[in-house]
Design an enzyme around this catalytic site. Structure first.
Site, PDB file in Angstrom:
ATOM      1  N   LYS A  54      -1.669  12.010  47.729  1.00 14.41           N
ATOM      2  CA  LYS A  54      -1.791  10.700  47.060  1.00 14.41           C
ATOM      3  C   LYS A  54      -2.741  10.807  45.869  1.00 14.41           C
ATOM      4  CE  LYS A  54      -0.674   8.178  51.231  1.00 14.41           C
ATOM      5  NZ  LYS A  54      -1.119   7.549  52.461  1.00 14.41           N
ATOM      6  N   GLN A  98      -6.448   5.469  55.113  1.00 22.65           N
ATOM      7  CA  GLN A  98      -5.491   6.374  55.757  1.00 22.65           C
ATOM      8  C   GLN A  98      -5.521   6.177  57.274  1.00 22.65           C
ATOM      9  OE1 GLN A  98      -3.294   8.481  54.027  1.00 22.65           O
ATOM     10  NE2 GLN A  98      -2.382   8.671  56.051  1.00 22.65           N
ATOM     11  N   ASP A 121      -0.634  -1.019  49.862  1.00 19.65           N
ATOM     12  CA  ASP A 121       0.280  -0.597  50.928  1.00 19.65           C
ATOM     13  C   ASP A 121       1.187  -1.751  51.351  1.00 19.65           C
ATOM     14  OD1 ASP A 121       0.342   2.018  51.748  1.00 19.65           O
ATOM     15  OD2 ASP A 121      -1.409   1.857  53.062  1.00 19.65           O
TER      16      ASP A 121
END
Ligand code: NAP
Length: 302
Positions: A54, A98, A121
């Site tokens: 990422k 995460q 997200d």
């Protein structure tokens, strides 16, 4: 092979180039770039490799990227304080925690502490609600479903009036993609059916699909005879079915299979995604797109 292959790896490159160009334009005009922070707790090897990818992608498209690694024993209170710090930081437009988090931390509490306007997200209840309402209300569609929709649209597959069947009803794939495809608007306007383990006749529904989206996590679940000739088949499943030695590196790597019997299905479908190299590469790509959108919302530009 009769089906056209929808390659996520190629679509990813197109989108990342578009993002890079837009970031450069915004930087020139407004003197600011999108900022993405990834918070990693502990050293779970899979999480480390996801976060690294990422950050690498964020760097490639010209974002300010911050990798904030925290020890496994960070307290919930400390983690919440860290999120609060990034919520208030004007140079950060996307916050990503995460998962999974260590057991002593309440994941839901942590995810809900992220400012919904920085929740790239798209899992915060506010953003789930915005997605349900649709249209201009949507800020950050969740990344995997957004990637699926982008693949369908960029392949030129007609969605308006199409029968879409979604196999799976998870919060991260099945439910959001079903919701997105039934919205009024471009890339949607579909008639949607969602099937799951309690569905009486899975084959019957799959056979009706002009667009079949499969996210069950069961290798080879969808049989070739369930596919309508010419249908668009999006296989989200990523299943480890064994190991092999990589020809490139000489190291052991997982053998991955999708939820669809690809070899047989590609002779019947009109469009199909491979596994790997299909939906997989789209998720991080859409995370970058959401982070760019977050900055654009902040600047009040389209
Ligand atoms: P999940 O939370 O386990 O949900 C699976 C869904 O499929 C459930 O709704 C389940 O039904 C349904 N299902 C399972 N077996 C079925 C069967 N035999 N018949 C009908 N329905 C069945 O999984 P997920 O997180 O959505 O992920 C699904 C797959 O996509 C996994 O292989 C995952 O690795 C992959 N994935 C890939 C990406 C990516 O490529 N970027 C991202 C996310 C997920 P019930 O609700 O009735 O149990």
């Amino acid at each position: 092979m009769t089906a056209k292959l929808i390659k996520g790896t190629e679509i990813r490159e197109q989108i990342l180039e578009e993002i890079t160009a837009e970031v450069a334009q915004i930087k020139e005009k407004h003197g600011v770039v999108p900022g993405l922070v990834t918070i990693l707790v502990g050293e779970n090897p899979a999480s480390v490799s996801y976060v690294t990818l990422k950050i690498k992608t964020a760097h490639r498209v010209g974002f300010k990227e911050v990798q904030d690694n925290q020890p496994e024993d960070i307290s919930e209170e400390q983690l919440l304080a860290l999120i609060d710090k990034y919520n208030k930081d004007d140079s950060i437009h996307g916050i990503l925690v995460q998962l999974p988090l260590p057991k002593h931390i309440d994941e839901k509490k942590v995810l809900n502490a992220i400012d919904p306007d920085k929740d790239v997200d798209g899992f915060h209840p506010v953003n789930v609600g915005r997605l349900m309402i649709g249209g201009d209300e949507v800020k950050f569609p969740p990344c995997t479903p957004a990637g699926i929709q982008e693949m369908i649209v960029r392949s030129g597959v007609e969605t308006s009036g199409a029968e879409v069947v979604v196999v799976g009803r998870s919060n991260i794939v099945g439910k959001p993609i079903a919701n997105m495809m039934l919205q009024k608007g471009p890339g949607a306007n579909s008639t949607v059916t969602v099937v799951h383990t309690r569905t009486r006749d899975l084959a019957y529904h799959c056979k009706r699909a002009d667009i079949l989206i499969v996210a069950a996590g069961v290798p080879g679940l969808v049989k070739p005879e369930w596919i309508k000739p010419g249908a668009c088949v999006i296989d989200v499943g990523v299943n480890r079915v064994g190991e092999k030695i990589s020809e490139k590196t000489g190291k052991k790597v997982a053998i991955l299979r999708g939820d669809v019997d690809f070899e047989a299905a590609k002779e019947i479908a009109g469009y199909i995604t491979p596994v790997p190299g299909g939906v997989g590469p789209m998720t991080i790509t859409m995370l970058m797109k959401n982070t760019l959108k977050s900055l654009k919302f902040r600047l009040g530009i389209d």
